[in-house]
Design a protein around this motif. Structure first.
Motif, PDB file in Angstrom:
ATOM      1  N   LEU A   9      69.706 -29.570 -17.217  1.00 53.77           N
ATOM      2  CA  LEU A   9      68.750 -30.546 -17.734  1.00 53.77           C
ATOM      3  C   LEU A   9      67.581 -29.781 -18.323  1.00 53.77           C
ATOM      4  N   MET A  57      65.054 -24.067 -10.981  1.00 53.51           N
ATOM      5  CA  MET A  57      64.234 -24.459 -12.111  1.00 53.51           C
ATOM      6  C   MET A  57      63.657 -23.238 -12.807  1.00 53.51           C
ATOM      7  N   ALA A  72      60.964 -22.339 -15.630  1.00 53.78           N
ATOM      8  CA  ALA A  72      59.835 -22.966 -16.317  1.00 53.78           C
ATOM      9  C   ALA A  72      59.330 -22.069 -17.425  1.00 53.78           C
ATOM     10  N   MET A  84      64.029 -30.110 -20.399  1.00 51.49           N
ATOM     11  CA  MET A  84      63.015 -31.143 -20.609  1.00 51.49           C
ATOM     12  C   MET A  84      61.737 -30.558 -21.182  1.00 51.49           C
ATOM     13  N   GLN A  88      61.036 -27.206 -19.111  1.00 50.67           N
ATOM     14  CA  GLN A  88      61.680 -26.960 -17.823  1.00 50.67           C
ATOM     15  C   GLN A  88      63.186 -27.041 -17.979  1.00 50.67           C
ATOM     16  N   SER A  98      56.304 -21.646 -19.897  1.00 50.44           N
ATOM     17  CA  SER A  98      54.949 -22.056 -20.257  1.00 50.44           C
ATOM     18  C   SER A  98      54.803 -22.010 -21.769  1.00 50.44           C
TER      19      SER A  98
END
Lengths: 178, 228
Positions: free
Chosen positions: B198, B105, B107, B200, B142, B109
């Motif tokens: 994916l 993953m 991420a 998101m 994400q 911010s």
């Protein structure tokens, strides 16, 4: 001899048919991924049971809800209304199909789709300003059921940490697949 | 002679049954994607400084978006081992949990008040605050990079969800889901036949404006991800 071969043929055909049908039966047991068929939770529906645990498990991450205790009350209701409000849903505290689908859309597989992984295998995670996990909730998806994995620190009696509660109207474990 | 004829018949019947059952159960074939229209240089995205955490995977080797929305303020990576080890209560069993199919993953911010957490205890919330969308968690983007190709998570559908397909700039076709009312989680899923992805973000109606990134930026970000 001809009669015997005919019997062998019928047995073989029957056996082959059963083998071919097994995947269809197994696939027919797959859970509904959309969650929209989950039971209604809240003052409009269930206030205890597996669906309540699933909603509270989610609210722990999305809204810092305390604690997953299988009892839908005023705090659960308030947190769910805040959730509904910011997603443009009807703000009534009732977790119905549209709310369940909004919740489901935030949950993702940690494992490659279509591949088997150890459970729990689905997660919703909230990040802090540094991109690190602030809170997370876990769900288990098996071949025939969904369940809420309750991690330690977010549970209150009668909910046990480390347990998985099936998506059900009652408080049960995850249904075992046949 | 009759035995041979019967065996042949059984074999043919079996093939017919297999085809029929396969269609009924929706046995998927791996989706094919057009080749990327052009090569895109994959640049490594530096992880946010995490002095106490040593990355257990080589995230720089993963395909990552070369373009991100301007509101992205930091990037962090969560490796498969970290994800598995991070299941609270499962630490003792973590070593036995398989990671071979667990994704990485990344991420991102986001800056802005709408993307920061403003939650309060239930007893401290006001009705006006609830209705204005004042109480909300932080929002990020994400990207989960799965190590296996082909399958795309199709589990989001039904009431309140709009599902569509979009051709990305990288040449692949993505499955896009979002809330039909413009809010909710935008999910963009695709595969490059080596890995699956994916992307998101969550769009919420807050009293500081909408959170997350808009659909156009998300599609552009997904499309800037080069093939494996």
């Amino acid at each position: 001899m001809q009669k015997r071969s005919g019997h062998i043929f019928l047995v073989a055909l029957f056996t082959l048919a059963m083998v071919m049908m097994t995947p269809a039966v197994a696939n027919a047991q797959q859970p509904n991924d959309s969650w929209s068929t989950n039971g209604k939770v809240g003052y409009c529906g269930q206030t205890s049971g597996g669906y309540v645990v699933a909603a509270q498990n989610y609210l722990w991450t999305s809204d810092a809800y305390l604690y997953v205790d299988n009892a839908w009350g005023s705090n659960s209701n308030a947190k769910m209304r805040a959730f509904q409000s910011r997603f443009g849903l009807t703000v009534d505290g009732c977790v119905g199909p549209a709310t369940w689908n909004t919740i489901r859309s935030t949950v993702y597989s940690v494992c490659s789709p279509g591949y088997a992984c150890s459970l729990p295998n689905f997660r919703v995670a909230l990040l802090n300003g540094s991109g690190q996990i602030a809170r997370q909730s876990w769900y288990s998806r098996t071949n025939c059921d969904w369940g809420s994995y309750i991690q330690s620190g977010i549970n209150a009696s009668p909910i046990s940490a480390g347990s998985t509660y099936g998506f059900s109207s009652s408080l049960v474990g995850v249904v075992s697949c046949v | 002679m009759n035995i041979y004829r019967n065996v042949t018949f059984v074999a043919v019947a079996g093939l017919v049954l297999l085809g029929t059952v396969g269609c009924a159960t929706g046995i998927n074939t791996r989706p094919t994607n057009d080749a990327a229209s052009g090569s895109v240089a994959a640049t490594a995205v530096d992880a946010a400084p995490q002095s106490s955490i040593r990355l257990s995977c080589d995230a720089s080797a993963l395909p990552q978006p070369t373009w991100t929305p301007p509101i992205v303020s930091a990037v962090a990576v969560e490796c498969p081992t970290d994800i598995v080890n991070g299941v609270p209560g499962q630490e003792a069993a973590a070593s036995t949990l398989a990671t071979s199919h667990v994704g990485t993953m990344i991420a991102y911010s986001l800056s802005g008040l709408a993307n920061q957490e403003t939650l309060q205890p239930a007893e401290a919330m006001t009705e006006a605050g609830i209705l204005s969308g004042h109480y909300h968690p932080a929002t990020a983007i994400q990207l989960i990079v799965y190590p296996d190709p082909g399958a795309i998570d199709t589990g989001v559908s039904g009431p309140g969800i709009t599902v569509s397909k979009v051709r990305l700039d990288n040449g692949f076709t993505a499955l896009v889901t979002q809330g039909s009312n413009g809010y909710g989680t935008i999910r963009i899923a695709w595969t490059d036949n080596v890995r699956s992805y994916l992307l998101m973000t969550t769009v919420m109606k807050t009293d500081s404006g909408p959170s997350g990134a808009n659909l156009a930026d998300m599609v552009r970000m997904a499309g800037s991800t080069p093939a494996s």
